[in-house]
Design a protein around this motif. Structure first.
Motif: not given
Lengths: 362, 304, 277
Positions: B251-256, B262-264, B270-274
């Motif tokens: 995860f990278t810093t976003g707005d607000g 990024a990614g499908g 996978a990122a949410l599981d981690a």
């Protein structure tokens, strides 16, 4: 394509509209004949002038011999003189107008007038001829008016002078002059006759004698009041400014006063051989006033024309139909005309006045 | 089998006349567009792109300078073709003295629909103004007038609906009602051409889109075909989530205050599981850059 | 048929517009005022005397009818010119309102041709004005009948002739509205057209005012296709005075006015057809 079709339809409909309404509409105006206005001496008139110079040239002026109040004598020249013009008196401030009676008699107007007169009284001219010995239709050449003096030229050898001046006494004056005056009546006109060519009807005896003296060279004749160069047309003359005002009636007094103030001299010429075309050339000291006067006259003509049409005064409408004011440099001309066809219409009602062949050329 | 085209525009150009005969602004610069029958087509574009001009050209309200238009297989200037079209203009002006019944009655007469009062009232009921059927339109709000305008467009169940800003002036509930009406029309086989600045509404109703920029159609097709670039996600975690673990998960810093990934879909899961394994609590997940707004922005950016 | 539908819609529009209604009420009020307020004592006396004596003394002559001729003629002229003026004022807004942004797009998207829209508007205005003119004219006829016992179609006849003359005026107003979408300009164009048609009616009398030449020719050429409004008014007065109608002249003037109106409408259609809205 469709747009062009609609446009074409619109144009055709407009044309149809114009055509349909034109079918039932009165014409705009009567067809007007083009009239030629007198503007200068014509060849025939130049010949006429030359033929009339039957008198020898003017003698040199004698010092001191000058009638009181008379115009300065003309300088001596080598040109022969016209006795009629020589007899015309100088009348300062008075109009001088000459009628070419012989030419008028042969003009269209003259023919109509004579026919009309004969229709009313077939013997009018014969009666006059029997009584006076004068055939006014043949013997009279010119009639000139200078103030109150009348000068007539022609051939008067058959005239019965005693009948012309009833109660008058004949008196010889000079070599070939005769005076006819009524004794005891100083106020009555005096007739002077020179040869059988010139007759002067003067309001007083002095004027009559002066005319005979001028003709026979006993006194120097003043410069002719009417220059030969101005003697074109069947009627011509010069009207000074102060005389102009007297021509107008009370109703038009203001117009007359304005005209007199602006116009110092009015030159008149009328050509009447076929159409009657009159030109009045107006000169004055003040160009601006003349210009104003020209515009006023133009407006008066337009208004008069409208009023004549509205009131059904066809004669006045006819007269004003061809009238116009023509501005020139430092002067203006007023043109009035009555075409021959209109003249004939005017004389239609006069019994016996019917259109006929044009008169012979002068 | 080739589908019948409800709208077919080829090389459509429109240059408005300028002053004193000089050429004026060019609103359309060669528009090619094909809308099959039965489709719901959304036309989007920035202000001044030529959308309204295009819609007016379809119906013969403006005359194209060049190009060709076919509407339901026929000439738009043919009254028989226009009888099968329902139109709601961008700027709607109704006769202030008329009632909604009179407005609908007039349209019904011109279209020879032979509708009675009851049927007209039924239409007004659909758009929610039946209760004001006999009141003069001059006293209506903008939204109510818009509803009457929509009723006239839907009158007679036309084969083609051309709607220019149909929800202008309507409240959110009104927009829902309009959406329902349009979907009903589509369900009976009508074709819809929708021009609207409300991209979310357009996205909900239409299946195909055309992006008009500076007088040209620069993109056209279903939304999935119009979306450019890879997928990305916007994820928000409850406070207290371990930053290091989230960064390690990608995860990278976003707005607000949200984070970006990024990614499908597989990468997202996978990122949410981690992140959840590290003790983070997920509060929001949303797709990014896959809507009409992004499509439009990208299309405008791509123009000189 | 579509043009008729447009015309009928225009009449509905007129009915809905309060101020047109006010005009109708105003006309009614005026008629009532005339009905109760018009004193015809002088004429009453003449009528009474002529009825008492006239039938016996003059056989077929109807002196009462003769006594009222000036009244009928005056009324006919008032109705004619008043009708034209009222028409210009009342009808100036109809076409510009139909062409207004937001309205015209709706109309053009309907299954009717542009020409039908334009001609329907023209027809609707004429029907509106014709109805109003007949109402006023017939009202005056009845009032005069009630007052004098004499029935004359003069006011109604004058009203119909006024509508015929106004048809040409409105064609110009419609063309103006198509060219520039403005009620004020349309009204002004109508006023100018009415004056021009009055001048055209006097063109043979006015032409000599122009100096002979291109000025007069231009005046005659420009006024040639214009309807002769004064001619139609004179016919109205003529009929009112009981003089026999010059049918040929009247037919030509009515025909000319109709042709002119058709020409101007053709121009308006040309303009309207290619216009963008």
């Amino acid at each position: 394509m469709r747009r062009r079709a609609w446009l074409l339809v619109a144009v055709l409909l407009l044309a149809a509209s114009a055509g349909l309404m034109a079918l039932v509409e009165a014409p705009v105006e009567r067809p007007r004949a083009r009239v030629a206005f007198p503007s200068r001496l014509r060849e025939a008139e130049r010949r006429r002038i030359a033929e009339r110079r039957t008198m020898p040239p003017a003698p040199a002026a004698a010092a001191g011999r000058k009638a009181p109040g008379a115009e300065p004598p003309a300088p001596a020249t080598a040109i022969r003189r016209d006795p009629f013009l020589t007899a015309l008196p100088a009348a300062p401030g008075e109009p001088v107008v000459v009628f070419e009676a012989n030419a008028l008699r042969h003009s269209r107007l003259g023919e109509l007038f004579i026919r009309c007169a004969l229709a009313r009284d077939p013997g009018v001219f014969d009666t006059l001829s029997r009584e006076t010995g004068l055939d006014v239709l043949k013997d009279v050449d010119r009639v000139g008016f200078a103030g109150e003096t009348v000068v007539v030229s022609g051939t008067f050898d058959a005239a019965r002078w005693e009948r012309l001046g009833k109660g008058s006494v004949e008196e010889r004056h000079g070599d070939e002059g005769r005076l006819y005056r009524i004794p005891g009546r100083a106020a009555s006109p005096v007739l002077a006759r020179w040869r059988d060519q010139v007759v002067v009807i003067s309001p007083d005896e002095a004027g009559a004698r002066q005319a005979l003296d001028q003709l026979e060279g006993r006194v120097p004749a003043p410069a002719p009041v009417l220059d030969e160069a101005l003697s074109y047309g069947e009627v011509y003359g010069v009207i000074p400014g102060e005389a102009v005002q007297r021509l107008f009636s009370k109703r038009d007094a203001e117009l007359g006063a304005r005209l007199a103030a602006a116009a110092s001299r009015v030159e008149l010429h009328v050509d009447a051989m076929q159409d009657v075309a009159a030109v009045l050339r107006v000169d004055g000291p003040d160009e601006a006033a003349l210009s104003e006067l020209a515009r006023s006259l133009g407006g008066a003509i337009a208004a008069g024309r409208l009023q004549a049409q509205a009131t059904g005064d066809t004669r006045l409408a006819d007269l004003l139909d061809a009238a116009r004011v023509v501005p020139e440099s430092g002067r203006f001309s007023l043109e009035l005309a009555v075409p021959a066809a209109t003249l004939e219409r005017w004389f239609e009602d006069c019994a016996g006045a019917t259109p006929s062949a044009p008169p012979p050329a002068p | 089998m080739e589908r019948v085209l409800a709208i077919e525009a080829e090389g459509l150009e429109k240059r408005y006349p300028g002053r004193l005969g000089r050429p004026g602004p060019q609103a359309l610069r060669g528009v090619d567009l094909r809308v099959p029958a039965g489709a719901a087509f959304g036309l989007i574009g920035p202000n001044g792109a030529g959308k309204t001009t295009f819609v007016k050209a379809l119906l013969g309200v403006v005359h194209p300078s060049a190009g060709r238009i076919r509407l339901l297989g026929g000439d738009p200037l043919d009254p028989k073709v226009r009888a099968r079209v329902g139109y709601l203009p961008e700027r709607l002006e109704l006769s202030r003295a008329w009632t909604p019944l009179e407005v609908l009655g007039s349209v019904a007469r011109f279209k020879r629909l032979g509708l009675g009062r009851a049927q007209l009232l039924s239409r007004l009921e659909e758009v929610g103004v039946a209760g004001e059927a006999t009141r003069a339109v001059g006293g209506f709000s903008k939204g109510m007038r818009q509803r009457v305008g929509l009723a006239t467009a839907l009158l007679g169940d036309p084969e083609l609906l051309v709607l220019d800003e149909p929800t202008d002036g309507l409240d959110p509930l009104g927009r829902v009602e309009v959406r329902t009406l349009l979907q009903r029309a589509l369900a009976r086989g009508a074709t819809l051409l929708l021009n609207s600045h409300l991209l979310a509404e357009t996205e909900r109703v239409c299946g195909r889109f055309g992006v008009l920029v500076a007088g040209r159609v620069v993109r056209e097709g279903p939304l999935e075909a119009l979306v450019t670039g890879g997928a990305s996600w916007r994820v928000r975690f409850a406070p207290g989530a371990p930053a290091a673990a989230l960064q390690a998960a990608g995860f990278t810093t976003g707005d607000g205050g949200a984070l970006r990934l990024a990614g499908g879909l597989a990468a997202l899961n996978a990122a949410l599981d981690a992140a959840r394994a590290a003790g983070a609590l997920v509060s929001e997940v949303a797709a990014e850059g896959q809507d009409l707004e992004a499509v439009l922005a990208a299309a405008v950016e791509g123009q000189p | 048929m579509n043009s008729l539908a447009v015309a009928l819609d225009l009449l509905r529009e007129a009915r809905s517009r309060r101020w047109v209604l006010a005009l109708a009420l105003g006309t009614t009020g005026l008629l009532l005022l005339v009905a109760f307020g018009l004193e015809l004592q002088v004429v009453d006396g003449a009528l009474a005397a002529s009825r008492f004596l006239g039938g016996r003394a003059f056989g077929d002559i109807r002196p009462a009818d003769v006594a009222l001729r000036p009244l009928f003629a005056g009324v006919a002229y008032a109705v004619f010119y008043g009708g034209v003026v009222v028409g210009v004022l009342v009808c100036a807004d109809f076409a510009p309102a139909a062409l207004a942004p937001g309205r015209i797009e709706q109309l053009l998207a309907l299954p009717l041709r542009r020409a039908e829209l334009l001609l329907g508007t023209y027809l609707g205005v004429l029907l509106l004005l014709g109805g109003g003119a007949l109402y006023g004219g017939a009202g005056l006829t009845l009032i005069i009948f009630a007052k004098t016992g004499l029935f004359g179609w003069a006011p109604a006849g004058a009203a119909l002739l006024a509508v015929a003359g106004f048809g040409a005026v409105y064609a110009v107003m419609l063309l103006s509205a198509v060219a520039v979408r403005s009620a004020a300009l349309s009204g002004a164009a109508g006023g100018v057209a009415a004056v021009a048609f009055v001048v055209a009616g006097q063109r043979t009398e006015l032409a000599p005012l122009f100096a002979a030449g291109w000025g007069r020719s231009l005046f005659l050429a420009l006024s040639a296709p214009l309807p002769r409004l004064t001619g139609l008014a004179d016919h109205a007065g003529r009929l009112a005075e009981g003089r026999p109608a010059e049918l040929g002249l009247l037919g030509a003037q009515l025909g000319g006015a109709a042709l002119f109106s058709a020409a101007v409408l053709a121009l308006a259609v040309t303009l309207f057809d290619r216009k963008d809205f």
